[in-house]
Design an enzyme around this catalytic site. Structure first.
Site, short mmCIF file in Angstrom:
data_model
loop_
_atom_site.label_atom_id
_atom_site.label_comp_id
_atom_site.label_asym_id
_atom_site.label_seq_id
_atom_site.Cartn_x
_atom_site.Cartn_y
_atom_site.Cartn_z
N ARG A 15 89.64 -14.57 21.89
CA ARG A 15 90.03 -15.08 23.55
C ARG A 15 90.61 -15.82 23.78
NH1 ARG A 15 84.99 -11.33 25.64
NH2 ARG A 15 84.11 -12.44 23.99
N LYS A 75 83.88 -18.42 26.02
CA LYS A 75 82.87 -17.62 25.62
C LYS A 75 81.17 -19.25 26.09
CE LYS A 75 80.67 -15.10 24.01
NZ LYS A 75 79.59 -14.31 24.68
N TYR A 94 82.14 -17.76 30.89
CA TYR A 94 80.53 -17.28 30.25
C TYR A 94 79.67 -18.11 29.74
CZ TYR A 94 82.57 -12.65 30.49
OH TYR A 94 83.43 -11.19 30.63
N HIS A 96 75.04 -17.61 30.17
CA HIS A 96 74.72 -16.30 29.75
C HIS A 96 73.36 -17.01 29.50
CE1 HIS A 96 76.95 -12.81 28.84
NE2 HIS A 96 77.62 -13.58 28.66
N GLU A 118 79.41 -14.55 34.71
CA GLU A 118 78.94 -13.41 34.83
C GLU A 118 77.95 -12.78 35.92
OE1 GLU A 118 78.02 -16.09 32.70
OE2 GLU A 118 75.89 -16.42 32.30
N ASP A 270 74.01 -10.57 24.85
CA ASP A 270 74.45 -11.56 25.42
C ASP A 270 73.16 -12.37 26.36
OD1 ASP A 270 75.21 -9.55 27.17
OD2 ASP A 270 76.92 -10.46 27.35
#
Ligand SMILES: NC(=O)C1=CN([C@@H]2O[C@H](COP(=O)(O)OP(=O)(O)OC[C@H]3O[C@@H](n4cnc5c(N)ncnc54)[C@H](O)[C@@H]3O)[C@@H](O)[C@H]2O)C=CC1
Ligand SMILES: CC(=O)C(=O)O
Ligand SMILES: [Mg+2]
Length: 372
Positions: A15, A75, A94, A96, A118, A270
């Site tokens: 991505r 990511k 993101y 996490h 997120e 995740d």
């Protein structure tokens, strides 16, 4: 503003933070976009596509990180990327953080402004920047689970839908949110026997109505969960407490007592995973076995279908990227409490309560940290 888009470096992650179409929108708003060479090549976007959209292509991630005021990624930054962040730089991706102490420590040290996709919220109680990837991962979880049930993966050797005369597989989905609903939709479509567990009665009502009774919607007590998991051929883990580490709902003891050859796809990996025996895996080596139960725990599932995923992600992130670039982070955050909820770390302070609690850091109110 100068916006930087590095090439993703996580295992099999194709991505990209911004498509050429997104770049064009930012350029139309008079911003500069720096894209690392080949950032979109895995999904067919060439450097020429980015140049045509108005971006400047740079040879290395180091140059992108050094020059950009805001980094837009997919990511969580890997260790080498974290080392390139600097004070006052915006990181939008993101993160996490709750299950990831080393990353959190590095982001604190960087003094960057770290906004996590997120934990951005919306006024319907949703997570608009997580939702598109949860749709993808929820749908994919049934493909991954179907494969895990094949004999060559050490599965029970069952077809999810069965055939006329042979019963379908029993699929148990824990969590009836975005991941869970999309998983249920695919599993029902393939003819499986599907049950969704959730601890929100409203969610169970919605599932019941949406599938017109074709999916069993069960309140998630410890008893119900144990009964369903022990009877399952395939378990999908899709619970979330936003920002927090996932609760370990499926225990080591459950795994020992599950049917040999049954499978678990722990999408919540995740956030640390909702299964006690889960540990993150990669697309290169996605499964492992514990007590005869096949575990699939890939933390970037949408990376396997990066074209679909990049477009879906950009549809959701673009308005926020434009606002951050147009207004600067401070005004953009102050103007929008939902974007403010995405602020996890700023200037060395942890501004997400669940992350602070999970990792033992002092929580600082986002507004306090912003005005410091
Ligand atoms: N591995 C991957 O590649 C990806 C992982 N995810 C992850 O999947 C997880 C789920 O995400 P979404 O579906 O978007 O979240 P969501 O917020 O839409 O749904 C979560 C559901 O879990 C339920 N829940 C919470 N605690 C529960 C409990 N103790 N028992 C039963 N149900 C419980 C909630 O009521 C809610 O309905 C998240 O951790 C997310 O980050 C999402 C996309 C990709
Ligand atoms: C949400 C997430 O972890 C992903 O899309 O990879
Ligand atoms: Mg067993």
């Amino acid at each position: 503003m100068i916006i930087g888009v590095p090439k993703e470096i996580k295992n099999h992650e194709y991505r990209v933070g911004m498509t050429p179409a997104s770049v064009r929108e930012l350029v139309n708003h008079k911003h500069s976009v720096l894209v690392e060479t080949n950032a979109g090549i895995g999904i067919g976007f060439t450097d020429e596509d980015y140049t045509a959209a108005g971006a400047t292509v740079l040879a290395t991630a180091a140059e992108v990180f050094a020059k950009a005021e805001m980094i837009v990624k997919v990511k969580e930054p890997q260790a080498v990327e974290r080392a390139m962040l600097r004070e006052g730089q915006i990181l939008f991706t993101y993160l996490h953080l709750a299950p990831d102490l080393p990353q959190t420590e590095d982001l604190i040290k960087s003094k960057a402004i770290c906004i996590a996709y997120e934990t951005v919220t919306d006024n319907r109680g949703g997570l608009p920047l997580l939702a598109p990837m949860s749709e993808v991962a929820g749908r994919m979880s049934i493909q991954a689970g179907a494969r895990a049930l094949e004999k060559s993966c050490a599965g029970r050797g069952m077809l999810l839908g069965g055939v006329p005369g042979v019963a379908p597989a029993k699929v148990v989905v824990i969590g009836g949110g975005m991941v869970g609903t999309n998983a249920a939709q695919m599993a029902v479509g393939l003819g499986a026997d599907v049950t969704v567990l959730d601890r929100s009665v409203d969610v169970l009502r919605r599932i019941n109505a949406q599938f017109n009774g074709a999916v069993k919607a069960i309140y998630s007590t410890a008893d119900a969960l144990e009964q369903e998991v022990l009877a399952a051929d395939l378990v999908i883990g899709g619970v979330l407490v936003p920002g927090a580490a996932a609760p370990k709902l499926v225990t080591k003891d459950h795994i020992k007592r599950m049917k040999p050859g049954s499978a678990i796809v722990d999408v919540a990996i995740d956030q640390g995973g909702c299964v006690e025996t889960s540990k993150p895996t990669t697309h290169a080596d996605p499964t492992y076995i514990v007590d005869d139960v096949v575990h699939y725990c890939v933390a970037n599932m949408p990376g396997a279908v990066p074209r679909t995923s990049t477009f879906a992600l950009n549809n959701a992130t673009l308005p926020f990227i434009i606002r951050l670039a147009n207004k600067g982070y401070k005004q953009a955050l102050l103007d929008d409490q939902h974007l403010m909820n995405g602020l996890n770390v700023i200037n060395g302070q942890v501004t997400n309560q669940s992350v602070a609690e999970a990792l033992g850091f002092t929580f600082v109110e986002p507004k306090t940290a912003l005005n410091a």
